[in-house]
Motif scaffolding. Structure first.
Motif, PDB file in Angstrom:
ATOM      1  N   ASP B  67      51.261  34.456  46.961  1.00 22.63           N
ATOM      2  CA  ASP B  67      50.379  34.515  45.793  1.00 22.63           C
ATOM      3  C   ASP B  67      50.238  35.973  45.370  1.00 22.63           C
ATOM      4  OD1 ASP B  67      48.452  34.483  43.872  1.00 22.63           O
ATOM      5  OD2 ASP B  67      47.017  33.252  45.004  1.00 22.63           O
ATOM      6  N   THR B  68      50.782  36.289  44.198  1.00 18.18           N
ATOM      7  CA  THR B  68      50.781  37.676  43.733  1.00 18.18           C
ATOM      8  C   THR B  68      49.803  37.904  42.589  1.00 18.18           C
ATOM      9  OG1 THR B  68      52.566  37.223  42.176  1.00 18.18           O
ATOM     10  CG2 THR B  68      53.211  37.953  44.371  1.00 18.18           C
ATOM     11  N   GLU B  69      49.069  36.870  42.185  1.00 21.83           N
ATOM     12  CA  GLU B  69      48.235  36.983  40.977  1.00 21.83           C
ATOM     13  C   GLU B  69      47.187  38.087  41.098  1.00 21.83           C
ATOM     14  OE1 GLU B  69      48.889  35.666  38.037  1.00 21.83           O
ATOM     15  OE2 GLU B  69      50.668  35.020  39.142  1.00 21.83           O
ATOM     16  N   ALA B  70      46.472  38.091  42.218  1.00 20.06           N
ATOM     17  CA  ALA B  70      45.415  39.096  42.376  1.00 20.06           C
ATOM     18  C   ALA B  70      46.004  40.506  42.366  1.00 20.06           C
ATOM     19  CB  ALA B  70      44.655  38.849  43.678  1.00 20.06           C
ATOM     20  N   ALA B  71      47.144  40.662  43.001  1.00 21.70           N
ATOM     21  CA  ALA B  71      47.777  41.986  43.058  1.00 21.70           C
ATOM     22  C   ALA B  71      48.188  42.440  41.666  1.00 21.70           C
ATOM     23  CB  ALA B  71      48.977  41.951  43.993  1.00 21.70           C
ATOM     24  N   ALA B  73      46.809  41.950  38.978  1.00 18.28           N
ATOM     25  CA  ALA B  73      45.648  42.352  38.180  1.00 18.28           C
ATOM     26  C   ALA B  73      45.033  43.665  38.654  1.00 18.28           C
ATOM     27  CB  ALA B  73      44.600  41.236  38.226  1.00 18.28           C
ATOM     28  N   MET B  74      45.597  44.245  39.684  1.00 17.19           N
ATOM     29  CA  MET B  74      44.996  45.467  40.248  1.00 17.19           C
ATOM     30  C   MET B  74      45.298  46.670  39.359  1.00 17.19           C
ATOM     31  SD  MET B  74      43.589  44.785  43.413  1.00 17.19           S
ATOM     32  CE  MET B  74      43.864  46.173  44.522  1.00 17.19           C
ATOM     33  N   ALA B 137      47.298  47.413  46.043  1.00 14.10           N
ATOM     34  CA  ALA B 137      47.689  46.083  45.574  1.00 14.10           C
ATOM     35  C   ALA B 137      48.444  45.305  46.641  1.00 14.10           C
ATOM     36  CB  ALA B 137      48.527  46.213  44.300  1.00 14.10           C
ATOM     37  N   ALA B 140      46.338  43.049  48.345  1.00 13.26           N
ATOM     38  CA  ALA B 140      45.861  41.884  47.585  1.00 13.26           C
ATOM     39  C   ALA B 140      46.908  40.783  47.489  1.00 13.26           C
ATOM     40  CB  ALA B 140      45.434  42.332  46.183  1.00 13.26           C
ATOM     41  N   GLU B 142      48.918  37.774  48.826  1.00 12.94           N
ATOM     42  CA  GLU B 142      48.699  36.826  49.919  1.00 12.94           C
ATOM     43  C   GLU B 142      49.988  36.099  50.255  1.00 12.94           C
ATOM     44  OE1 GLU B 142      45.348  34.236  49.704  1.00 12.94           O
ATOM     45  OE2 GLU B 142      44.094  35.813  48.811  1.00 12.94           O
TER      46      GLU B 142
END
Lengths: 293, 796
Positions: B67-71, B73-74, B137, B140, B142
């Motif tokens: 899961d790279t979405e949060a990263a 957005a960093m 990032a 972040a 996962e």
């Protein structure tokens, strides 16, 4: 190996530092010499939100001898201890130990206060403080307190310091004249963390020990003052006495097992340091050769 | 050895003002000492982004989800790229060579796709405006892993019960080689004594001051990829990058300016470097990757990690009748690309016993996969193992028959008058000097006095030991190393020398510089070959757009191969210049020479015309030259040795040390080396190369160890716990030379860069066993830590 983002504040005075500590509490870390903290930040082993830099507080720097008490400011650097005439004449043990703390580049920046507050169990100075019966001078916004070295070190990287407190100085009673010191550590390379080390202070009464303080480091989660010395105080020192003390020491130690040294090696080194220390202090080299296993 | 001894008979030296054989200061020294080096780590390009990798925390696991979405957005993040996404621009590779029969490996991608095979393997790339933001990032991203059983013990890697890392390969055996020469069984059956031992070599790595560093810049307008990289082999990088990024070779330029140390670490193609090239192409902007120290420990190639059983047959008169070895090594989950991870074991088989006369030799080497970081060629590939096994066995044999270690070597080392000859594995020796080297070593160390001191101290309970280790060393490799196996790794090198318009000289060489002095020796050779002062020679290296095509600097080859190309190109240019000078001076070229920046009359030394004046005429007043004369002020020559597969060198080392039997600590007191690298171009550089090599060998002997736990976790990936050798623990290292130039080149130089590492650990191990001989203890394991010593003595 880049530190996570943090806020940086430079304290303009001790009061200012205490105010910042009081305001930010657990979120803040004190930055002095940075020799332990900055690597921890870069390895992301620590991620404080705020660094309070006390590096410019000259009032925390310096060595002062008064009324047979040596007061060392928390920001006094290792190199200052090595160069100090007062330390040489009053606390030779500290000078002996300082030469073993890491390397010159680190000794040029690292501070005694930072070292003690970091409380690395393999570090040399905490053991010296225990051997020398030092007191930590600790300030907070609403006052000041003193904590004996034996109560200050609580575990791996753990001390009696509260988040709002600052270690400002160390008070060390000047040992009576004629006292002897011994310092040795087993390290793979010069400047490494010790596999086992000993900082010792002895008072002699003729050929006997009137007092013997053996403070071990890298032997547990904090520096450790051996009780086994009771076998050596006030008696004629022989190989048998040393063997008794070594056996007692062995019984009271519970050393860790790690990559550099097994628990058994640490016990072995601790026994060896005891006999070598006694032989050195009494200037009886034959004692070092006996009773090491 | 005096200068004249070292360089006797060298054609270039017969010229006046030769720099060959002199300790000329390195021309790049001021620049580097003033902090004006141009390291890739310092390079900044417009629009450049930094990559940090999410690396596997597990040794062996299936990647269940990413899961790279949060990263994404960093702050500062430009892109987050998975292995599957990157595979669209970088094709996988398999690290095998045709001449290593049976070597197998699995396809390796630039980043893991479905599965991770070692702790530290890159899984996701995070690109951001700074390395710090990229690292933020990374935290972040996962990744869900399903842990798979890790193969970590090489001893059980081939057991049927052990999981197979790459099921398609059938088993965990990457490579096996068997060799049988002479009459081994009969020799062991008939010998008076047979001694055997198991030698254990810890896994360690090369710690470079500057970590691996790449800036890759894909220029869409030019359709060209420029790779700035600290590498030992720019043309190899060019070839491999083009091949796996679907580019023509001319679409890739590799620039390699200053490099902060290599030791073989930077002669390979790393997955994360290939990922960086691909990311630059994917993002159409420059991408920088600089490995940090933790990444370096987890991904820079490791080396050694061998368990080698050895046997030696010896008669009571000291005659060695046979050697036999069975070597096992674990190389990680893939064979490294493109040089493969079978070379070290292959070298062990090649080299064991090679300095001795016995023709009877049997060897088996097995190379197995495991879930640890990859191993590959590091300084002195295979030599320390072969030397430690051979010399360890020889000392054990000597002790068994009650013979002095010097005497057994005198009786069995190949005679200095026996050349040319070949080893039991078919390696051909042009000319070696084992006995002259041994003799010189004994003089340097004052062997007899040392033995007397040892005996005196032993009576006082002080345990000191003397250890000897003679060795042979592979240098100046021809195509036999890689080319014959199908790798596009050049074994030839080229040098272009150009006389410029003001009479100075620019030289382009395909060898590279990583701190060892390649620039210096090239300048020395060109200045000597041409007849100019060294300050007039500027050396350019490390740019595939500019230099001739060549191999680079590795395997102790740069001075011997690139140096000869430099000499021949300089001599060719000298001939060209003299032709023009003869026309100007109305003389015959044969009656002229170049010396001290001028064309001279060789008999009188009279300066006939300055090179600057000649250049002025050539470049600005060619109208004054005779018709039909076309001056060629540039010359290029290439060289590769072809008569011998390798120029073997030899040498011998000795260690004098003290073991504290109460603590297990070893104090290194003195170390001596005599080596024969043929012509010594720059004595100081050679001596310091030998000393540096010795220190790395001493690191292996006492300190350096990549310690993995049973789950495949590297537990000491930092500079506090991974102990590199440091100055305080190092002994003085005295270096002497015997000089046997190779006749394959006019220069006569063989390699010197790995000799120190080849024998240092063996000398130390033999010295420790010598010191402990009163205790009846033999230790055949390195690193020789206090724990190992105390355990052997039964004290811990």
């Amino acid at each position: 190996m880049k530190a996570p983002a943090f806020s940086y504040m430079r304290a303009e005075s001790v009061e200012h530092a205490l105010e910042l500590l009081s305001r930010h509490g657990d979120a803040a870390k004190i930055l002095s010499g940075g020799q332990s903290l900055l690597p921890a930040l870069n390895l992301r082993l620590a991620a404080p939100a705020i660094l309070i830099d006390i590096g410019r507080l000259d009032e925390l720097r310096g060595i002062d001898l008064r009324d047979n008490v040596v007061t060392i400011g928390a920001l006094t650097r290792h190199v200052d201890l090595l160069a100090s005439e007062e330390i040489l004449s009053s606390l030779p043990l500290l000078r002996q130990a300082a030469a073993h703390v890491a390397h010159p580049a680190i000794r040029n920046r690292g501070t005694i206060g930072g070292n003690l507050a970091h409380a690395d169990p393999a570090s040399e100075f905490p053991a010296c403080m225990l051997a020398l019966d030092a007191r930590m001078v600790i300030r907070r916004e609403d006052g000041e307190r003193r904590v004996d070295a034996r109560d200050f070190f609580r575990g791996i990287y753990e001390t009696a310091l509260e988040p709002c407190e600052l270690l400002v100085a160390i008070e060390i009673p000047r040992p009576q004249s004629g006292s002897r010191t011994y310092f040795h550590e087993f390290v793979r390379r010069s400047g490494d963390y010790a596999m086992t080390g000993l900082a010792a202070l002895a008072h002699l009464d003729g050929a006997q020990f009137a007092d013997l303080r053996l403070s071990y480091f890298a032997i547990g989660d904090r520096p450790y003052l051996a009780r086994a010395t009771s076998h050596l105080v006030g008696v004629a020192i022989t190989g048998e006495r040393i063997a008794e003390a070594q056996a007692a020491l062995d019984a009271e130690l519970d050393p860790p097992d790690d990559q550099q040294a097994s628990a058994a090696m640490r016990r072995h080194f601790a026994r060896l340091l005891l006999s070598r220390c006694v032989a050195n202090v009494l200037e009886r080299p034959e004692l070092a050769m006996e009773a090491v296993t | 050895m005096s200068r004249s001894d070292q360089t006797e008979g060298l054609t270039a030296l017969d010229r006046p003002n030769s720099y060959i054989g002199q300790s000329v200061p390195r021309p790049n020294l001021d620049r580097l000492l003033q902090g004006r080096g141009q390291y890739v780590s310092d390079l900044v390009l417009p629009r450049m982004v930094h990559v940090a990798f999410v690396r596997s925390p597990r040794a062996h696991a299936r990647i269940a989800a990413i899961d790279t979405e949060a990263a994404k957005a960093m702050p500062g993040v430009v892109a987050v790229v998975t292995g599957r996404e990157l595979a669209a621009v970088v094709t996988p590779w398999v690290g095998v060579l045709a001449h290593l029969k049976g070597l197998k490996s699995a396809p390796q991608h630039a980043m893991a796709i479905d599965r991770v095979c070692w702790q530290g393997e890159a899984v996701v790339a995070v690109l951001a405006s700074s390395r710090a933001l990229a690292e933020d990032a990374v935290e972040a991203v996962e990744v869900s892993y399903e842990e798979l059983p890790a193969v970590t013990d090489m001893r059980s890697a081939l057991d049927p019960a052990t999981p197979v890392i790459h099921p398609d390969l059938g088993d965990n055996l990457a490579f096996e080689r068997n060799h049988d020469a002479g009459a081994v069984d009969a020799a062991f059956a008939e010998a008076d004594e047979v001694v055997e031992a198991e030698f254990v070599f810890g896994r360690h790595t090369g710690v470079t001051l500057e970590p691996r560093a790449v800036v890759a810049d894909w220029n869409v307008g030019e359709r060209r990829l420029t790779i700035y990289q600290g590498t030992q082999a720019p043309h190899m990088v060019q070839n491999i990058a083009a091949k796996h990024l679907d580019l023509a070779e001319q679409q890739v330029r590799v620039v390699c300016k200053d490099v902060g140390g290599s030791f073989g670490i930077k002669v390979h193609i790393y997955a994360d470097e290939m990922a960086t090239y691909g990311l630059a192409k994917l993002l159409r902007r420059p991408v920088k990757f600089v490995a940090d120290r933790v990444e370096s420990f987890n991904t820079d190639i490791h080396a050694r990690d061998h368990i080698c059983k050895g046997r030696i047959a010896v008669n009571r008169n000291g005659s060695i009748k046979a050697f036999e070895i069975d070597d096992l090594t674990g190389i990680g989950p893939y064979s490294m690309y493109p040089r493969t991870s079978a070379i070290e074991a292959n070298q062990v088989v090649n080299l064991v016993g090679g300095q001795y006369t016995t023709p009877n030799y049997r060897a088996r080497a097995r190379v197995v996969f495991q879930n640890k970081n990859v191993t590959c060629q590091y300084r002195a590939v295979g030599h320390p193992i072969a030397c430690s096994v051979t010399e360890g066995l020889v000392d054990l044999a000597a002790r068994r028959i009650g013979m002095d270690p010097v005497q057994i070597r005198r009786l069995n080392l190949i005679g200095d008058d026996a050349y040319p000859c070949a080893s039991p594995t078919g390696l051909r020796f042009e000319a070696l000097s084992h006995h002259a080297s041994l003799q010189k070593l004994l003089q340097m160390m004052d062997y007899e006095a040392l033995r007397a001191e040892q005996a005196r101290l032993r009576r006082r309970g002080i345990h000191r030991g003397i250890g000897l280790a003679s060795f042979i060393e592979v240098t100046n490799p021809g195509a036999a190393f890689y080319g014959v196996g199908g790798a596009r790794i050049s074994s030839q090198d080229g040098v272009t020398v150009r006389l410029d318009a003001a009479g100075s000289v620019t030289c382009y060489t395909s060898i590279t510089e990583q701190g060892q002095g390649s620039e210096a020796i090239t300048a020395q050779i060109v200045a000597s070959g041409l007849g100019v002062s060294i300050d007039r020679v500027r050396v350019v290296l490390g740019d595939t757009d500019a230099t001739p095509y060549g191999g680079g600097t590795w395997a102790s080859r740069a001075a011997g191969i690139g140096g000869e190309a430099a000499l021949q190109s300089a001599k060719t240019l000298r001939g060209n210049i003299l032709q023009v000078a003869a026309a100007i001076l109305q003389a015959r070229p044969a009656d002229l020479d170049i010396s001290d920046n001028a064309v001279v009359d060789p008999s009188s030394g009279e300066r006939k015309i300055e090179l600057s004046e000649l250049a002025r005429i050539v470049f600005f007043r060619p109208d004054t030259l005779p018709p039909g004369l076309q001056p060629e002020m540039v010359a290029t020559r290439h060289f590769v040795p072809r008569q011998y597969g390798f120029a073997f060198t030899n040498g011998i080392q000795a260690s004098w040390l003290e073991v504290d039997t109460a603590t297990g600590f070893i104090s290194l007191l003195d170390h001596w080396v005599v080596e024969d690298c043929g012509t010594v171009i720059n004595p100081q550089l050679v001596d310091e190369q030998v000393r540096g090599g010795v220190v790395q060998g001493l690191g292996a002997a006492l300190f350096e160890h990549c310690i993995y736990d049973e789950r495949g976790q590297l537990t000491n990936a930092n500079m506090a716990d991974y102990l590199v050798p440091m100055a305080a623990e190092m002994p003085d290292i005295a270096v002497g030379h015997v000089v046997t130039p190779t006749k394959e080149s006019e220069l006569g130089a063989k390699g010197a860069g790995e000799a120190g590492t080849a024998g240092a650990a063996a000398a130390v191990a033999n010295a420790v066993n010598d010191a402990l001989s009163p205790f009846g203890v033999t230790i055949t394991e390195i690193p020789l830590t206090p724990r190992v010593i105390l355990s052997a003595l039964g004290r811990a």
